[in-house]
Design an enzyme around this catalytic site. Structure first.
Site, PDB file in Angstrom:
ATOM      1  CE  LYS A  32      -9.750  -0.940   3.337  1.00  0.00           C
ATOM      2  NZ  LYS A  32      -8.995  -0.041   4.195  1.00  0.00           N
ATOM      3  CD1 TRP A  63      -2.723   1.552   0.619  1.00  0.00           C
ATOM      4  CD2 TRP A  63      -1.945   1.803   2.708  1.00  0.00           C
ATOM      5  NE1 TRP A  63      -3.444   2.550   1.215  1.00  0.00           N
ATOM      6  CE2 TRP A  63      -2.998   2.721   2.502  1.00  0.00           C
ATOM      7  CE3 TRP A  63      -1.320   1.780   3.953  1.00  0.00           C
ATOM      8  CZ2 TRP A  63      -3.419   3.614   3.476  1.00  0.00           C
ATOM      9  CZ3 TRP A  63      -1.751   2.660   4.926  1.00  0.00           C
ATOM     10  CH2 TRP A  63      -2.793   3.580   4.686  1.00  0.00           C
ATOM     11  CG  ASP A 112      -1.376  -2.600   7.916  1.00  0.00           C
ATOM     12  OD1 ASP A 112      -1.162  -1.748   7.039  1.00  0.00           O
ATOM     13  OD2 ASP A 112      -2.447  -2.633   8.566  1.00  0.00           O
TER      14      ASP A 112
END
Lengths: 427, 422
Positions: free
Chosen positions: B269, B152, B233
């Site tokens: 999410k 990311w 993460d």
């Protein structure tokens, strides 16, 4: 045969040792023994409690029923006005539920409706800086987050610049200018002016209204003089506006210092609760430059925000946008604010009356009436403040600051006793 | 008095002329557009009725609409207008953090019982990563962070702004469109002892390529052998397989192997709380005393960033996870989201194969989570945008959440068109 060994092996003090592992290999697979490693962070020491937020924690732990929390700047929980604010919020939240608004990411710069109303609240909807689109506004994480964005912008683009901050102020260890005069418990205006005549091109941090922690604000005439000096020395004023509406009860009055500077065409940084504003300069020659500058500055603020938190929280911004954008709710909010500011003025009056009645020494306590906003600088030193807590269970910050928002009328006499005792009997 | 002053000012201004009027911000250049968020901006500006947004990783239902989970709506109904808005403690909502740790470490985790985890509420996953990066910089200023290629994009921004030296390690194999396991292991072995490694716990962003359970075990072993620090993460727990327990597998392997890891969790999410910015940063310590010290330091880093985290999203999380019925509903809804995405992967691949594409599209169903690393080149992506109004990031990452039964055929056709002569 696949053999797995389990067990805990405590390693020695080295962090990078490979000792303590046993592996067996079987059919190409590797298994290992579980071991407790030594932490990479074993040298991390306990951070000192935050001088302000730590006060609330100490207060919570106190079991004495007389205890008073005059530490953090938040409104007294059982007050009528806070309940009204909550009603206002419920109305806004119900609006949101009805609308079924989603929870998608905001853009990095935040909710557009919020940014619009918040800039209008500050500058006034008719202000030329808004009409001429000279303001870059980015939603921030309340006041702290907005200040942090500004600080990051300054660090990146003005790496050598000084930032001058009033002494005392809210917790930043940068260069100071004189502000508080303990002798008068008021503003050291001469000292302030002398200090901000420092070498040009510095950022001067100013509290827009209701200075924290002293409650002492310059008069309108004094603001003009401050603006003169800042212009003369080509400094850039950096306003922290945390209490608009809360100081005098009027949103417009409380924004008058910022508007004064904006009207002069000065470039400003303004951190509000929830937004960071950058106002670019106004000369006709620079107008085109200025529009471009606004866009570019905004893009850089976004670039700084992205690796901090990506985009700001939506809920609070929607509440604000809904309240300010709905005339009935907006009027109600303004009325609430007047009431809250009025309550604080009443509390100041009651405290002053109690102190004057009980203190036979003739000391002049009227500074309490002259100060404005949530906080009062009592003039108590650290030892006296400690006495307030240890003997009287009154929780405040060590610099002598009390939060009047946490004080009810009923407790004023008790507080007066505590202050008089601490002031006269402790040195 | 005031008019005199104003007169003096206007005289002075004419004397100083342009000097004091010159903008302070002239040397501020426009920042590069964020590659991910910029895609959505472009999409929104496009008037074409055929446009498809497979750019940003936010879940959409089969009608392409954003979704607010039913459990969230119910939680909000219960919360509305009731709770006060007082500041949370600097470490955030205690209840929310407790529930969040259970999700990652296990309901009956010994580490939770022994109070060995330093944990604070964070500003979603970004905030958790940034807080950790700042913490790493403060206590290991000479350390470096190894970041997978690709990752990311904001990971690079985060550790750079925290002034931590970055290195990269091999991850994605363009040839196989899978994991470059051998190179990954070599990089772990060759990194100086005691380096920090950033790992995606599940549903790797942007590739969708995750190590297998066996591979995770080997990675864990090698990281341990080198005394590296593993920082996970985990932005997609529940979103990968549909089962949060299963998606936490890598973390559980590392915990079992005795790593003292760090972890960023996010509810953006899996609970659809994107804009609420709710997450958690945790660091597993040797003992309770150390955890208390580490937590205090994390709080001290947060204070000058935002003082204390936002309350609303945390309230939603703790309301849901603290109520058995709501939690059950949530788990069902997460499974539903993951299932829809898995269904779309199958549909996209089948469509491409039916079109007679000469290329292999196996990777679409091999990869997992929200994203598919299609293998499309930047030029092919540009064609998709310019000719077909299909928006995705130029690294060829497709957000499967943006694929619907309504647009999968169109998408497959467009991809086929730009790749058939590749």
């Amino acid at each position: 045969m696949h053999e797995k060994l389990k067990g805990k092996v405590k390693l020695g003090s080295t962090t990078n040792s490979t000792a303590g592992f046993i592996k067996t290999k079987s059919f190409g697979r590797v298994s290992m023994v579980a071991a407790v490693n030594v932490s990479r962070f074993e040298g991390v020491t306990m951070a000192p409690p935050d001088p302000i937020l730590g006060v609330s924690e100490a207060f919570k732990a106190d079991t004495d029923e007389k205890k008073l929390n005059l530490g953090v700047g938040a409104y007294e929980p059982k007050s009528y006005s806070l309940m009204c604010l909550m009603l206002l919020r419920r109305l806004a939240e119900n609006l949101m539920l009805e609308r079924g608004e989603n929870k998608e990411y905001l853009p990095i710069e935040g909710l557009a409706a919020f940014n619009k109303v918040t800039a209008e609240l500050l500058f006034g909807a008719d202000n030329s800086v808004l009409k001429e689109q000279r303001v870059a506004t980015v939603q921030g994480l309340s006041g702290t987050g907005s200040l942090r964005l500004a600080a990051a912008l300054i660090e990146r683009y003005f790496p050598g610049a000084k930032v001058l901050i009033s002494s005392p102020t809210w917790e930043f260890p940068w260069s100071e200018y004189r502000y508080y005069d303990p002798k008068t418990v008021g503003l050291d205006f001469e000292g302030m002016i002398a200090d901000i005549k420092a070498p040009g091109g510095s950022f001067i941090l100013l509290h827009g209204c209701a200075h924290n922690p002293t409650g002492i604000d310059p008069t309108p005439e004094q603001w003009e003089k401050i603006a003169d000096v800042i212009q003369e020395k080509n400094h850039i004023p950096f306003f922290d506006v945390a209490y608009q509406g809360f100081a005098s009860g009027s949103l417009d009055n409380d924004a008058s210092s910022v508007r004064l500077f904006a009207t002069r065409g000065m470039e400003l940084l303004v951190a509000q609760i929830g937004a960071m504003n950058v106002v670019c300069s106004s000369s006709d020659l620079a107008a085109r430059c200025c529009e471009v500058a606004v866009i570019q500055v905004k893009s850089q603020l976004k670039r700084l925000a992205r690796p901090m938190y990506s985009n700001p929280p939506v809920h609070g911004a929607r509440i604000v946008a809904n309240v300010v954008g709905n005339p009935a709710l907006f009027d109600e909010w303004k009325a609430e604010m007047e009431m809250m500011a009025g309550r604080i003025k009443n509390v100041r009056q009651k405290l002053f009356d109690s102190l004057s009645a009980k203190d036979k020494s003739g000391k002049d306590w009227s500074f309490i009436l002259r100060q404005i906003g949530m906080f009062s600088f009592t003039g108590l030193n650290k030892a006296q403040s400690d006495n307030m807590t240890n003997k009287w269970h009154v929780y405040m910050t060590k610099d002598g600051r009390i939060s009047l928002a946490g004080l009810s009328l009923a407790k004023c006499e008790y507080l007066a006793d505590a202050i008089i005792d601490s002031y006269h009997n402790v040195s | 008095m005031r008019s005199l002053i104003s007169e003096r000012v206007s005289c002075r201004s004419s004397v100083l002329g342009a000097r004091w009027m010159s903008s302070w911000w002239r040397n501020v250049e426009p920042a590069a557009k964020d590659p991910i968020l910029g895609v959505t901006e472009a999409f929104l500006a496009d008037p074409s009725p055929d446009k498809v947004n497979v750019g940003v990783g936010a879940y959409r239902d089969d009608n392409g609409k954003p979704v607010v989970l039913e459990c969230v709506r119910e939680a909000e109904r219960r919360i509305a207008g009731t709770a006060n808005m007082e500041y949370l403690p600097m470490g955030g909502s205690v209840k929310m953090v407790e529930e969040t740790l259970k999700l990652a470490y296990g309901d009956n985790s010994e580490f939770i019982k022994d109070k060995r985890i330093a944990a604070v509420q964070s500003l979603s996953g970004t905030g958790a990563c940034r807080l950790f990066a700042d913490f790493q910089n403060r206590f290991h200023p000479d350390s470096q962070i190894y970041i997978p290629v690709p990752t990311w994009s904001n990971h690079h921004n985060i550790w750079r702004d925290a002034h931590v030296t970055q290195r990269t390690f091999h991850y994605y194999h363009p040839g196989t469109k899978g994991l470059d396991f051998a190179a990954l292991m070599d990089d772990i072995k060759n990194a100086p002892n005691g380096s920090f490694f950033l790992l995606h716990a599940c549903a790797h962003n942007p590739t969708g390529v995750d190590p297998s359970e066996e591979q995770w075990k080997e990675i864990s072993y090698q990281i341990k052998a080198k005394g590296h620090f593993p920082f996970f993460d985990m932005a997609y727990q529940g979103f990968a397989s549909g089962d949060p327990e299963r998606d936490a597998k890598a973390i559980r392997i590392f915990l079992k192997d005795g790593h003292l890891l760090g972890l960023a969790q996010s509810y953006a999410k899996n609970m659809g709380l994107y804009g609420q910015r709710v997450g958690c940063l945790s660091v597993l310590c040797e003992d309770e005393k150390q955890a208390v010290a580490v937590k205090s330091q994390l709080q001290q880093l947060a204070r000058p960033m935002y003082s204390n985290p936002p309350v609303h999203g945390a309230l939603i999380v703790s309301t849901i996870l603290g109520d058995a019925e709501l939690k059950k509903l949530w788990l069902k809804e997460v499974q539903g989201m993951a299932d829809r995405i898995i269904g779309m992967r199958t549909a996209l691949r089948e469509n491409l194969e039916k079109l007679g594409s000469p290329l292999s599209w196996k990777h679409i169903t091999n990869q997992i989570g929200m994203f598919c690393y299609s293998g499309l080149t930047p030029e092919q992506v540009d064609r998709l945008t310019d000719e077909y109004h299909i928006y995705m990031t130029r690294n060829g990452r497709i957000s499967m959440a943006g694929v619907t039964t309504g647009n999968v055929g169109y998408l497959a056709n467009a991809i086929h068109e730009v790749t058939k002569s590749a």
